[in-house]
Motif scaffolding. Structure first.
Motif, mmCIF file in Angstrom:
data_model
loop_
_atom_site.group_PDB
_atom_site.id
_atom_site.type_symbol
_atom_site.label_atom_id
_atom_site.label_comp_id
_atom_site.label_asym_id
_atom_site.label_seq_id
_atom_site.Cartn_x
_atom_site.Cartn_y
_atom_site.Cartn_z
ATOM 1 N N PRO A 87 7.179 43.241 56.047
ATOM 2 C CA PRO A 87 7.671 43.100 57.417
ATOM 3 C C PRO A 87 6.798 43.851 58.414
ATOM 4 N N ASP A 92 11.398 41.071 61.565
ATOM 5 C CA ASP A 92 11.315 40.359 60.294
ATOM 6 C C ASP A 92 12.445 40.774 59.369
ATOM 7 N N ALA A 120 15.561 36.558 61.005
ATOM 8 C CA ALA A 120 15.292 37.805 60.293
ATOM 9 C C ALA A 120 15.967 37.792 58.925
ATOM 10 N N ARG A 139 10.237 32.921 53.276
ATOM 11 C CA ARG A 139 10.848 32.681 54.580
ATOM 12 C C ARG A 139 10.418 31.300 55.051
#
Length: 241
Positions: A11, A183, A205, A234
């Motif tokens: 992140p 993130d 997120a 993601r």
């Protein structure tokens, strides 16, 4: 178009709901403010842990728009703590090359605190290390409402064509307009809710709800969570081949 982040990337921006200070103090037979002071000390450790974890942006939820409902003595103690923290940590943050900014509605905050906030932002504005954002008198819905009012005023004044408004327009009016979206959002203390924090920004997120009370949250646990993030796919609604 948002590009999916593939496995192996940590992140860049971590946001933390620092919960559990009061319960931590109560468990030790201490007043709630004792826990808040312990929690403030924990912030430094996590800020210092960011570079090794590859975290460039850290946003912490210090005081919400709903926290005014707490007892007058606790609110007064928290405001005093914020003033003391800024005064005490300013030089350290500057030496560590940390750029500090504050988000939230400052209108209900006392003048001395606002001046300290302004001065710290100006003092660290040239810093190029970790970007530390502190949310004080912040609420996600309040932020969106304030942003919408500014957007509407620009439409009324002819500076913005309403037909050009899309999902990329509103973020330019948010308190976080100069920040990337988080993130990873971490909430300590075992509660599994987002409590009106970065509602717009956290749409994609990843979340971690952990049992650790904030004053017990260590740099090692922070590193573990950021490392685990790198193993997540993601997709942002897409399918990764």
């Amino acid at each position: 178009m948002i590009k999916p982040i593939r496995e192996g990337k940590g992140p860049r921006h971590v946001a933390i709901i620092m919960d559990g200070n009061g319960r931590w103090a109560t468990q030790k037979g201490k007043p709630r403010l004792f826990g808040h002071h312990a929690g403030a000390k924990r912030v430094r450790e996590i800020v210092e842990a960011c570079p090794d974890a590859g975290v460039k942006y850290l946003t912490i939820f210090a005081f919400s728009t709903e926290n005014w409902k707490r007892t007058q003595s606790e609110v007064a103690g928290l405001m005093s703590l914020f003033r003391r923290y800024i005064s005490r940590e300013a030089q350290s943050l500057l030496r560590e090359n940390v750029q500090v900014r504050f988000i939230g509605d400052r209108i209900k905050l006392d003048d001395k605190l606002v001046t300290l906030m302004d001065d710290l932002e100006l003092m660290t504005s040239h810093c190029t290390g970790v970007n530390l954002t502190i949310a004080i008198n912040y609420g996600g819905r309040d932020e969106v409402a304030r942003a919408t009012r500014r957007l509407a005023q620009d439409v009324a004044d002819g500076r913005l064509d309403p037909r050009a408004v899309n999902e990329e327009t509103l973020p330019r009016y948010l308190d976080t307009c100069v920040l990337p979206d988080p993130d990873l959002v971490i909430r300590t203390s075992g509660e599994a809710r987002i409590s009106n924090f970065l509602l717009w920004q956290s749409a994609y997120a990843e979340y971690e709800f952990i049992d650790t009370l904030w004053p017990d949250f260590t740099a090692a646990e922070f590193a573990q969570l950021t490392k685990a993030f790198s193993g997540r796919d993601r997709r942002f609604g897409a399918v990764i081949a």
